[in-house]
Design an enzyme around this catalytic site. Structure first.
Site, PDB file in Angstrom:
ATOM      1  N   GLU A 117       0.629  -0.927  -0.084  1.00 45.38           N
ATOM      2  CA  GLU A 117       0.585  -0.115  -0.200  1.00 45.38           C
ATOM      3  C   GLU A 117       1.245   1.206   0.273  1.00 45.38           C
ATOM      4  O   GLU A 117       0.465   2.089  -0.444  1.00 45.38           O
ATOM      5  CB  GLU A 117      -0.893  -0.193   0.902  1.00 45.38           C
ATOM      6  CG  GLU A 117      -2.144  -0.751   1.147  1.00 45.38           C
ATOM      7  CD  GLU A 117      -3.217  -0.534   0.029  1.00 45.38           C
ATOM      8  OE1 GLU A 117      -3.030   0.122  -0.098  1.00 45.38           O
ATOM      9  OE2 GLU A 117      -3.925  -1.582   0.146  1.00 45.38           O
ATOM     10  N   ASP A 258      -3.754 -10.487  -8.166  1.00 42.03           N
ATOM     11  CA  ASP A 258      -4.656  -9.518  -9.699  1.00 42.03           C
ATOM     12  C   ASP A 258      -3.358  -8.215  -9.689  1.00 42.03           C
ATOM     13  O   ASP A 258      -2.937  -8.222 -11.027  1.00 42.03           O
ATOM     14  CB  ASP A 258      -5.288  -8.936  -9.317  1.00 42.03           C
ATOM     15  CG  ASP A 258      -5.571  -7.820  -7.711  1.00 42.03           C
ATOM     16  OD1 ASP A 258      -4.739  -8.239  -6.835  1.00 42.03           O
ATOM     17  OD2 ASP A 258      -6.504  -7.521  -7.004  1.00 42.03           O
ATOM     18  N   GLU A 351     -18.392  -8.242  -3.490  1.00 37.00           N
ATOM     19  CA  GLU A 351     -17.238  -8.943  -3.191  1.00 37.00           C
ATOM     20  C   GLU A 351     -17.017  -9.717  -3.377  1.00 37.00           C
ATOM     21  O   GLU A 351     -15.905 -10.382  -4.571  1.00 37.00           O
ATOM     22  CB  GLU A 351     -16.808  -8.193  -1.601  1.00 37.00           C
ATOM     23  CG  GLU A 351     -15.460  -8.430  -1.548  1.00 37.00           C
ATOM     24  CD  GLU A 351     -14.750  -7.530  -2.035  1.00 37.00           C
ATOM     25  OE1 GLU A 351     -15.017  -6.315  -3.483  1.00 37.00           O
ATOM     26  OE2 GLU A 351     -13.521  -6.590  -1.274  1.00 37.00           O
ATOM     27  N   GLU A 372     -12.367  -1.861 -10.170  1.00 43.57           N
ATOM     28  CA  GLU A 372     -11.764  -2.104 -11.464  1.00 43.57           C
ATOM     29  C   GLU A 372     -12.918  -2.354 -12.259  1.00 43.57           C
ATOM     30  O   GLU A 372     -12.201  -2.207 -13.429  1.00 43.57           O
ATOM     31  CB  GLU A 372     -11.559  -3.446 -10.550  1.00 43.57           C
ATOM     32  CG  GLU A 372     -10.656  -3.763  -9.871  1.00 43.57           C
ATOM     33  CD  GLU A 372     -10.395  -3.007  -8.358  1.00 43.57           C
ATOM     34  OE1 GLU A 372     -11.223  -2.931  -7.945  1.00 43.57           O
ATOM     35  OE2 GLU A 372      -9.762  -3.135  -7.671  1.00 43.57           O
TER      36      GLU A 372
END
Ligand code: NAG
Ligand code: NAG
Ligand code: NAG
Length: 459
Positions: A117, A258, A351, A372
């Site tokens: 992050e 991902d 989700e 996304e």
């Protein structure tokens, strides 16, 4: 761990103006000027709520109208919002925030930070702001873009992450203390995305500072992952960075993996690097062979290829965008339409969604405002001009306002409409905290990723 990347409102803005009267499902054409104004108003609703209620904390808690630190203590929302401010044309606020960050952000703090992050949001956000600052009317110092206060901040943040890469495999730990380095007893288990999501920021940083260390560590981590793939060409979900042994052996395109695939493709484009693209294309073959069913992607056991979880996760919605970037438009569109069907059913992407049974996995049905699918629609629209994609843009604006707007921002709700989440999964203001995008800026988003052209020499 939530591994999602990028772009809610900024890209919507870039997307909608291109609309030329495509009909909606009810035959009416959504008016681009109307949606442009709506998106802008949504941004300011969230941004001003943050400034009023949460600054200088990292993030706003939209239900209690206060703030808290989430990933450190960096006023992270300001870093996230910078490039969006420029896209919305607010150069004065961009300039003000740059000053605020220079005066307030300190990385010499005793904080256990997520390496992933901190890279994508802090390092990436500062690098893009640095590269955009001239365009935003900031008086840049001599030598820009090879020098500048935001570049120095990005470099300082990235140096704090380097101790995480000091492992026998070269694959990084997931957490590092910004003051003390890796904590004694830190877990050596890192998810795949936490290892393979550095090349875009770190290669940019090496180009701009002239110090190769960042690009080098990112490339070593990528090579180790590549060498760790199974005989059938798949990678798992979590690996032990001390031993190189896979700890979670589910292979798929979603959570935990991902952005590794995303960075192979975007890194290949940004750096014009054929090796990175070749790796992705090999993975793509195995992924299509073993995990794809009717243009859905499932989870399989990485050594055997047998299905382990027949679920779709909202995080996977970046995949059609990635397929578009490699020119695989037909497959991208088919997968996009699968996901869009789910969106229409729920008014947002849950989700988790059980593909064979067609219902959401219990307790996971809320739409956490992930960007996304919107990003995928943007890439696909650039490639095809298909008006269905604009409908998703319109639906996204309508659903987000309807299901998540609260007095102090935007919050996640579940679909029973009862409970609402306060905080982290609230508004994702991070717009384009990635240098390859924001270097490109608003107009050049059209042509996708630009190459890194600047090479600076070490000082
Ligand atoms: C820029 O943003 C600030 C803070 O939200 C706002 O007060 C100001 O009106 C904005 N300016 C423009 C030109 O949009
Ligand atoms: C960071 O993590 C270590 C190890 O888990 C712990 O001992 C320490 O108190 C944590 N520091 C902070 C500031 O949370
Ligand atoms: C596809 O899977 C089959 C087994 O189901 C395997 O024999 C074949 O080698 C695989 N091809 C690729 C390109 O992975």
């Amino acid at each position: 761990m939530p591994f999602r990347l990028l772009v809610p409102f900024g890209l919507l803005c870039a997307l909608l103006p291109l609309h030329h009267g495509a009909p909606g499902p009810d035959g009416t054409a959504p008016d681009p000027a109307h949606y442009r104004a709506r998106v802008k108003a949504m941004f300011y609703h969230a941004y001003d709520s943050y400034l009023e209620n949460a600054f200088p904390y990292d993030e706003l808690r939209p239900l209690t109208c206060d703030g808290h630190d989430t990933w450190g203590s960096f006023s992270l929302t300001l870093i996230d919002a910078l490039d969006t401010l420029l896209i919305l044309g607010n150069v004065s606020e961009f300039q003000r925030v740059v000053e605020v960050l220079q005066d307030n952000v300190d990385f010499d703090i005793d904080v256990n930070a997520s390496v992933f992050e901190t890279n994508i949001r802090v390092v990436g956000g500062l690098l893009s702001a640095h590269l955009l600052s001239k365009r935003a009317g900031v008086e840049v110092e001599a030598g820009w873009p090879c020098s500048g206060p935001l570049l120095r901040m990005a470099e300082e943040a990235a140096r704090k992450l380097l101790p995480a890469f000091q492992t026998p495999t070269g694959m990084p730990y997931g957490t590092v203390n910004l003051l003390h380095g890796v904590n004694p007893g830190e877990t050596p288990v890192t998810c795949t995305a936490g290892i393979g999501t550095f090349i875009v920021e770190f290669a940019t940083l090496s180009s701009l500072t002239g110090d190769p260390v960042f690009e080098d560590v990112a490339r070593v981590a990528l090579m180790r992952l590549w060498e760790s793939r199974s005989d059938i060409g798949l990678v798992g979900n979590h690996i032990d960075v001390l031993t190189g042994k896979w700890v979670a052996q589910d292979a798929g395109i979603g959570a935990g993996v991902d952005s590794y695939f995303e960075y192979l493709v975007k890194g290949a484009i940004l750096l014009q690097d054929k090796k990175l693209m070749a790796m992705f294309l090999e993975y793509n073959k195995a992924i299509r062979n073993y995990t794809r069913f009717d243009d859905w992607y499932l989870w399989v056991q990485m050594y055997k290829g047998t299905v382990s979880m027949p679920v779709f996760q909202s995080l996977e919605a970046y995949w059609p965008g990635l397929q578009t970037l490699i020119g695989d438009i037909d497959n991208a569109m088919r997968t996009f339409l699968n996901y869009y069907t789910v969106w229409k059913q729920f008014g947002g992407l849950p989700e988790f969604y059980n593909i064979p049974q067609g219902y959401t996995v219990e307790k996971r049905e809320g739409y956490p405002l992930r960007p996304e699918l919107i990003e995928s629609a943007m890439y696909l629209y650039r490639a095809t001009g298909d008006p269905t994609l604009l409908e998703l843009g319109r639906d996204a604006v309508e659903s987000i306002e309807k299901i998540s707007k609260v007095e102090c921002g935007f919050a996640t709700k579940d679909h029973s409409g009862c409970s609402v989440e306060n905080g982290l999964e609230g508004l994702r203001m991070r717009a384009m905290s990635h240098p390859e995008r924001t270097q490109a800026g608003k107009t050049e988003i059209n042509s996708g990723y630009r190459h890194v052209k600047t090479k600076c020499v070490s000082k």
